[in-house]
Each structure stands twice: as C-alpha cells, then as structure tokens.
Design a protein around this motif. Sequence first.
Motif, PDB file in Angstrom:
ATOM      1  N   SER A   1      50.588 -59.930 -87.507  1.00 44.01           N
ATOM      2  CA  SER A   1      50.425 -60.853 -88.633  1.00 44.01           C
ATOM      3  C   SER A   1      49.686 -62.113 -88.188  1.00 44.01           C
ATOM      4  O   SER A   1      50.244 -62.953 -87.485  1.00 44.01           O
ATOM      5  CB  SER A   1      51.801 -61.241 -89.189  1.00 44.01           C
TER       6      SER A   1
ATOM      7  N   ARG B   1      51.370 -71.273 -86.606  1.00 44.76           N
ATOM      8  CA  ARG B   1      50.749 -70.072 -86.012  1.00 44.76           C
ATOM      9  C   ARG B   1      49.237 -70.240 -86.064  1.00 44.76           C
ATOM     10  O   ARG B   1      48.607 -70.101 -87.100  1.00 44.76           O
ATOM     11  CB  ARG B   1      51.184 -68.808 -86.762  1.00 44.76           C
TER      12      ARG B   1
ATOM     13  N   ASP C   1      54.819 -52.215 -92.145  1.00 45.14           N
ATOM     14  CA  ASP C   1      55.292 -51.919 -90.778  1.00 45.14           C
ATOM     15  C   ASP C   1      56.559 -52.708 -90.435  1.00 45.14           C
ATOM     16  O   ASP C   1      56.781 -53.086 -89.294  1.00 45.14           O
ATOM     17  CB  ASP C   1      54.193 -52.153 -89.746  1.00 45.14           C
TER      18      ASP C   1
ATOM     19  N   HIS D   1      51.260 -55.423-100.423  1.00 40.78           N
ATOM     20  CA  HIS D   1      51.126 -56.226 -99.208  1.00 40.78           C
ATOM     21  C   HIS D   1      50.051 -55.665 -98.286  1.00 40.78           C
ATOM     22  O   HIS D   1      49.103 -56.342 -97.900  1.00 40.78           O
ATOM     23  CB  HIS D   1      52.486 -56.235 -98.489  1.00 40.78           C
TER      24      HIS D   1
ATOM     25  N   SER E   1      60.605 -60.650 -93.616  1.00 42.31           N
ATOM     26  CA  SER E   1      59.655 -61.540 -94.316  1.00 42.31           C
ATOM     27  C   SER E   1      60.266 -61.902 -95.654  1.00 42.31           C
ATOM     28  O   SER E   1      60.376 -61.049 -96.546  1.00 42.31           O
ATOM     29  CB  SER E   1      58.322 -60.826 -94.514  1.00 42.31           C
TER      30      SER E   1
ATOM     31  N   SER F   1      58.701 -65.767 -91.892  1.00 45.54           N
ATOM     32  CA  SER F   1      59.098 -64.653 -91.041  1.00 45.54           C
ATOM     33  C   SER F   1      60.358 -65.059 -90.292  1.00 45.54           C
ATOM     34  O   SER F   1      60.350 -66.045 -89.561  1.00 45.54           O
ATOM     35  CB  SER F   1      57.976 -64.361 -90.042  1.00 45.54           C
TER      36      SER F   1
ATOM     37  N   ARG G   1      52.414 -71.104 -92.651  1.00 45.30           N
ATOM     38  CA  ARG G   1      52.892 -71.062 -91.263  1.00 45.30           C
ATOM     39  C   ARG G   1      51.893 -71.787 -90.343  1.00 45.30           C
ATOM     40  O   ARG G   1      51.297 -71.188 -89.422  1.00 45.30           O
ATOM     41  CB  ARG G   1      53.030 -69.594 -90.847  1.00 45.30           C
TER      42      ARG G   1
ATOM     43  N   ASP H   1      48.169 -52.297 -93.560  1.00 48.11           N
ATOM     44  CA  ASP H   1      49.065 -53.188 -92.815  1.00 48.11           C
ATOM     45  C   ASP H   1      48.938 -52.942 -91.308  1.00 48.11           C
ATOM     46  O   ASP H   1      49.054 -53.860 -90.509  1.00 48.11           O
ATOM     47  CB  ASP H   1      50.515 -52.942 -93.267  1.00 48.11           C
TER      48      ASP H   1
HETATM   49  O1  LIG Z   1      53.887 -58.181 -92.634  1.00 50.08           O
HETATM   50  C1  LIG Z   1      54.220 -58.342 -91.480  1.00 50.08           C
HETATM   51  C2  LIG Z   1      53.626 -57.537 -90.381  1.00 50.08           C
HETATM   52  O2  LIG Z   1      52.853 -56.486 -90.909  1.00 50.08           O
HETATM   53  C3  LIG Z   1      55.176 -59.428 -91.134  1.00 50.08           C
HETATM   54  O3  LIG Z   1      54.377 -60.533 -91.141  1.00 50.08           O
HETATM   55  P1  LIG Z   1      54.819 -61.980 -91.655  1.00 50.08           P
HETATM   56  O4  LIG Z   1      55.585 -62.523 -90.494  1.00 50.08           O
HETATM   57  O5  LIG Z   1      53.512 -62.672 -91.906  1.00 50.08           O
HETATM   58  O6  LIG Z   1      55.638 -61.812 -92.896  1.00 50.08           O
END
Ligand SMILES: O=C(CO)COP(=O)(O)O
Length: 345
Positions: A241, A320, A118, A261, A126, A135, A317, A165
């Motif tokens: 995410s 978060r 997405d 992913h 990313s 990110s 991260r 996703d």
């Molecule tokens: O994959 C994503 C959203 O689906 C982006 O997430 P990240 O910020 O964890 O890379």
Amino acid sequence: MQLPRNVIAGPGAIDSVGGICQSMRLKGRSLIVTGKNTKKIAGDIAAESLRASGYDVDFVIVENATIDNVDNAKAVAKEVNADFLVGVGGGKSIDIAKLASTQLDTHFLSLPTAASHDGIASSRASIIKNGETVSIQAEAPLCVIADTSIIMKSPYRLLAAGCGDIISNYTAVKDWRLASKLRNVYISEYAIALSEMTAQMVLESASLIKPGLEESVRLVVKALVSSSVAMSIAGSSAPASGSEHKFSHVLDRIAPKPALHGEQCGVGTIMMMYLHDGDWQSIRDALKKIGAPTTAKDLGIDDEYIIRALTEAHNVRPERYTILGDTGITYEAAVNVALATKVIS
Ligand SMILES: O=C(CO)COP(=O)(O)O
Ligand SMILES: NC(=O)C1=CN([C@@H]2O[C@H](COP(=O)(O)OP(=O)(O)OC[C@H]3O[C@@H](n4cnc5c(N)ncnc54)[C@H](OP(=O)(O)O)[C@@H]3O)[C@@H](O)[C@H]2O)C=CC1
Ligand SMILES: [Zn+2]
C-alpha cells in the motif's frame, strides 16, 4: 510477525469449518461477521457446519468497515458471549471481524468469499475513522478457509479487482524503497521480495486469468495470501500500500459511487508507475488482459474525481512517504499524468 496457523484452500472447504475449529481446539460460541449478500452465499453454510460440530452460532451483518461497525460487532460478541469470531465475505467483513476479535482478545477465522483483496490473511485492518481509511495493527486470522468453489462462483469482477490489489504492490514497494532512501524509513527486504514476487506472478500470468477457471482462482488466492503475509512480515501494509492506495482511499471518500478497492488501486498503480518513471504500459496491459479497469470510464468515476484524488492523495497517511512527496501533485500535472496514461481522455 503474525501469521495464520492454517491456510486451507479448495473446493467445498467451507463445509469443514466446524471440524477445523474442533481440530484447533476452539470451544463454545461463534459470532459470524458477514454481509447481506455473503450471509446467503457462505455465512449460512459456515453456520451449519459449526452447529453440526456442536458450536452455537450468532450473526452480525455489516456493511462498511467503519470503527462504529467494529464497535457494534464487539458489542454483539459480548452480548452473545462469543468465544471466537468468523469473518465471512469480502474485505470489509473480514477486517471488521479481524479488528473486533483483536480488541476482544479472542480468535478469528477468515473465510473469504471472493479473491478481491489481499487482507484475507494479513494482520492489518483497514478501517474508516473520521472519514479516512486508516491501517490498524490487528491479529492475523488463526485460520484462513478459502472455498474455491464459492470464490469461482463470485462475480469475475471481484477476482479481477484482487489482481489489481496485488499488482499495486509494484508501486507500493517503489514508494517504500523511496521512503527508505529519503527518510531512512525501515524496510524489510523479505517483505519486499515476497510482495514483488507476488505482483510479478500475477502480471506474468495475466493471460491465464479468466472467468470460470479454477486455476485462475487458485493462482489469485495464493497470491493474495502471499501479499497478506508480506504485510505481516513487515508489520505494516507498506509492502502492499503506497501512493496508489492513497489515491484509492481518497476516491472512496469523494467519488459519488466508488469502484472496488482493487479496481481503484489498479488504476492508481498505472499512474503512480508513470510518476516513478516505470513501465506503466505493462501494468496497464496486464490489467486489460485480466479484464480489470484501466480508465476512469471503466471505474465508472468521472474524470474530475480522478484528478481531485490525485491532487489530494498525499494528505492520506502523511507519515507514509511516497512519490507524491509531502506537497503532492499539482492540478495541471495530475491532468497530464491521467492523460499520458490514458486513464482519462
Ligand atoms: O489495501 C491494503 C493492501 O492491499 C491495505 O492498505 P491500507 O493500509 O492502505 O488500507
Ligand atoms: N486489511 C487488509 O490488509 C486489507 C484490507 N482491504 C480492505 O478490504 C476492502 C475491500 O474488499 P472488497 O472485497 O473489495 O470489498 P467488500 O468487502 O465491500 O466486498 C465487495 C462486494 O462483494 C460482495 N461479495 C463478496 N463475496 C461475494 C460473492 N462470493 N458473491 C457475490 N458477492 C460477493 C460483498 O457482499 P456483501 O455486501 O455481502 O459484503 C460486497 O457487496 C476495503 O475496505 C479495503 O480497505 C483491502 C486490502 C487489504
Ligand atoms: Zn489494497
């Protein structure tokens, strides 16, 4: 709030790339950022359309979305005096083009060749830096051109991964809400509403999502765009995410052969929904109906890496906050979660 100016989706849309660039008053030289497979599938077609509209075209072929590959794409863009970039391919090609164009202060167009993630319209990139996926705030594409005939012909596995996703938004939003309650983190109700609605749409349409159906492609492409917009509204990937993505990012680093992913995020969502005491069975049933992986075996990843990724996910991260907390899940508890949700047996 960074949003694309145009989103064009439909069969044969890629043939109009040149005309669309002209209509947006883009000038000069273009640099197509694409993969070795997707150059043949779509990059060359995009180049033909651009050349037919009077644009010069150069290519840079990329593999992993690393910061080095972003720097290389920028160097090539400078070398050929590119006036704008075109990302053609999966998430990696699009993210490299997205960040490179942002740092070059130029425009970029997103031409997804699969509905596998997405990020097709988001303002986030990313990127792998020092072995970890980070990110990074970037600029949203000026335009998204999703050729549904090309996406239809892509391996169904990629479409199923895109559903994973999107479904992962469920636990991402739960984590974001938890972070707001426990850490007073800013949340956007708009972004959450869009993100959850998108995941719900896919979950409820699971039985309609099948190989070779144009309707399935349209539904998932629209959902991916909505999920992208939710991230742009939030100015962060948080609505899409959370802990499930942390789990996937660790697998990307430690698994001998990571899965896609969206596939990893889907399996992560089953387990994180269990930790949230949510309806993990519906998540699992929907992914199964769609034909997306629900177990370590489906991912082609040994159980030991699933458990290790669960126990290390909180380190990704750390700023978060998620259900994994600051100290994460213990080894024994990780085994219990994976067994209880049938991810391992
Ligand atoms: O994959 C994503 C959203 O689906 C982006 O997430 P990240 O910020 O964890 O890379
Ligand atoms: N920025 C954001 O908001 C987001 C970013 N992401 C990122 O996106 C990436 C995941 O994207 P994903 O697309 O799964 O991974 P890839 O970009 O690696 O694409 C997976 C594979 O599919 C191939 N492929 C793509 N389209 C086709 C097609 N039509 N026919 C045949 N093969 C095709 C690619 O070919 P080729 O080898 O030619 O590239 C590649 O080998 C991750 O890096 C993730 O972090 C994910 C979600 C959101
Ligand atoms: Zn994702």
